[in-house]
Motif scaffolding. Structure first.
Motif, PDB file in Angstrom:
ATOM      1  N   THR A  43       0.792  -1.229   0.000  1.00  0.00           N
ATOM      2  CA  THR A  43       0.000   0.000   0.000  1.00  0.00           C
ATOM      3  C   THR A  43       0.824   1.279   0.000  1.00  0.00           C
ATOM      4  O   THR A  43       0.320   2.326  -0.384  1.00  0.00           O
ATOM      5  CB  THR A  43      -0.928   0.031   1.222  1.00  0.00           C
ATOM      6  N   GLU A  44       2.080   1.227   0.440  1.00  0.00           N
ATOM      7  CA  GLU A  44       2.848   2.470   0.504  1.00  0.00           C
ATOM      8  C   GLU A  44       4.342   2.219   0.399  1.00  0.00           C
ATOM      9  O   GLU A  44       4.841   1.133   0.682  1.00  0.00           O
ATOM     10  CB  GLU A  44       2.540   3.235   1.798  1.00  0.00           C
ATOM     11  N   HIS A  45       5.039   3.276  -0.060  1.00  0.00           N
ATOM     12  CA  HIS A  45       6.499   3.318  -0.055  1.00  0.00           C
ATOM     13  C   HIS A  45       6.935   4.144   1.151  1.00  0.00           C
ATOM     14  O   HIS A  45       6.261   5.108   1.538  1.00  0.00           O
ATOM     15  CB  HIS A  45       7.041   3.983  -1.322  1.00  0.00           C
ATOM     16  N   ILE A  58       9.475   9.665   5.087  1.00  0.00           N
ATOM     17  CA  ILE A  58       8.479  10.045   4.079  1.00  0.00           C
ATOM     18  C   ILE A  58       7.683   8.810   3.697  1.00  0.00           C
ATOM     19  O   ILE A  58       8.256   7.769   3.362  1.00  0.00           O
ATOM     20  CB  ILE A  58       9.135  10.655   2.827  1.00  0.00           C
ATOM     21  N   LYS A  59       6.352   8.938   3.729  1.00  0.00           N
ATOM     22  CA  LYS A  59       5.460   7.851   3.324  1.00  0.00           C
ATOM     23  C   LYS A  59       4.530   8.366   2.231  1.00  0.00           C
ATOM     24  O   LYS A  59       3.961   9.451   2.350  1.00  0.00           O
ATOM     25  CB  LYS A  59       4.635   7.352   4.515  1.00  0.00           C
ATOM     26  N   TYR A  60       4.364   7.558   1.172  1.00  0.00           N
ATOM     27  CA  TYR A  60       3.489   7.945   0.067  1.00  0.00           C
ATOM     28  C   TYR A  60       2.921   6.689  -0.577  1.00  0.00           C
ATOM     29  O   TYR A  60       3.502   5.603  -0.472  1.00  0.00           O
ATOM     30  CB  TYR A  60       4.251   8.804  -0.949  1.00  0.00           C
ATOM     31  N   PRO A  61       1.774   6.783  -1.255  1.00  0.00           N
ATOM     32  CA  PRO A  61       1.088   5.583  -1.749  1.00  0.00           C
ATOM     33  C   PRO A  61       1.902   4.821  -2.787  1.00  0.00           C
ATOM     34  O   PRO A  61       2.605   5.399  -3.609  1.00  0.00           O
ATOM     35  CB  PRO A  61      -0.203   6.144  -2.370  1.00  0.00           C
ATOM     36  N   LEU A 145      13.448   7.520  -4.072  1.00  0.00           N
ATOM     37  CA  LEU A 145      12.019   7.307  -3.942  1.00  0.00           C
ATOM     38  C   LEU A 145      11.556   6.511  -5.158  1.00  0.00           C
ATOM     39  O   LEU A 145      11.827   6.895  -6.295  1.00  0.00           O
ATOM     40  CB  LEU A 145      11.257   8.626  -3.859  1.00  0.00           C
ATOM     41  N   ARG A 146      10.870   5.409  -4.928  1.00  0.00           N
ATOM     42  CA  ARG A 146      10.336   4.578  -6.007  1.00  0.00           C
ATOM     43  C   ARG A 146       8.874   4.936  -6.229  1.00  0.00           C
ATOM     44  O   ARG A 146       8.143   5.245  -5.283  1.00  0.00           O
ATOM     45  CB  ARG A 146      10.459   3.098  -5.651  1.00  0.00           C
ATOM     46  N   PHE A 147       8.439   4.876  -7.487  1.00  0.00           N
ATOM     47  CA  PHE A 147       7.065   5.205  -7.823  1.00  0.00           C
ATOM     48  C   PHE A 147       6.414   4.030  -8.545  1.00  0.00           C
ATOM     49  O   PHE A 147       7.043   3.364  -9.361  1.00  0.00           O
ATOM     50  CB  PHE A 147       7.012   6.470  -8.693  1.00  0.00           C
ATOM     51  N   GLY A 148       5.158   3.808  -8.239  1.00  0.00           N
ATOM     52  CA  GLY A 148       4.424   2.731  -8.879  1.00  0.00           C
ATOM     53  C   GLY A 148       3.879   1.739  -7.873  1.00  0.00           C
ATOM     54  O   GLY A 148       4.188   1.790  -6.674  1.00  0.00           O
TER      55      GLY A 148
END
Length: 214
Positions: A43-45, A58-61, A145-148
């Motif tokens: 659910t999150e990075h 830092i936490k993001y979806p 930071l990884r995205f996806g």
């Protein structure tokens, strides 16, 4: 609590590693460098970094690009873990995504929010967070930071996804139960068909027989 939820809690609690120290506002170096930390759940990075002054998480979806990603930035004092309120927090990204913006304060002390722009699936960008609180200023590297989206790990062969029960074990148990039931039934059947012989009667008393006419 499910394995996936346990895995999510463990990842959050593990974010305590140090980060390479960057030069502060006056150019002085406060500590020896260390590696940034990163983790991902379904659910999150989560990325983090720490200097002699500040700790940043830092936490993001973790999802496919569908517009801006709401991110939360947690800032605390490195020596006491006390949240840093009323600070100026700025996030800068370079690499697969170029971005720079101030994070807004929230009602929670030490918690700041920033909207990350949509990034290509699988993109990575190196992040640095500048923190200015009172007379203290420092730069905190948080690494890539990884995205996806993050795909859930497939269950091992022979495991059901719901209960994670080994199918092979169930089959073996069912087979053993069938064999056991068949053996018991066969034994009971043979026992019912083999009746024990009747006990012998008392010896015949010939004196009680009627005597023939002479």
């Amino acid at each position: 609590m499910t394995h996936r939820r346990l895995l999510a809690w463990a990842a959050a609690l593990a974010i305590h590693a140090s980060v390479p120290r960057a030069a502060a506002h006056g150019g002085e170096d406060h500590a020896a460098p260390a590696a940034p930390s990163a983790a991902s759940t379904a659910t999150e990075h989560v990325v983090s970094g720490e200097t002699a002054m500040f700790s940043v998480v830092i936490k993001y979806p973790a999802r496919k690009a569908e517009g801006p990603l709401p991110a939360r930035v947690y800032v605390a004092r490195a020596d006491s873990s006390a949240p840093v309120a009323d600070a100026r927090v700025r996030l800068e990204l370079k690499g697969g995504l170029t971005f720079a913006a101030d994070a807004a304060k929230t009602a929670a002390a030490g918690v700041y929010e920033v909207a990350l722009p949509a990034a290509a699936e699988g993109a990575t960008a190196n992040g640095v967070v500048s923190v200015e609180a009172g007379g203290d200023f420092d730069l905190v590297l948080v690494g890539d930071l990884r995205f996806g989206a993050v795909e859930a790990a497939p269950a091992p062969p022979g495991m059901t996804p719901e209960r994670e029960v080994p199918l092979g074990g169930l089959a073996a148990a069912a087979g053993a139960l069938a064999v056991l039931s068949g053996g018991i039934g066969y034994a009971l059947g043979r026992r019912s068909r083999r009746k024990p012989p009747a006990p012998p009667g008392p010896p015949e008393d010939r004196s009680a027989l009627p005597q023939g006419a002479s």
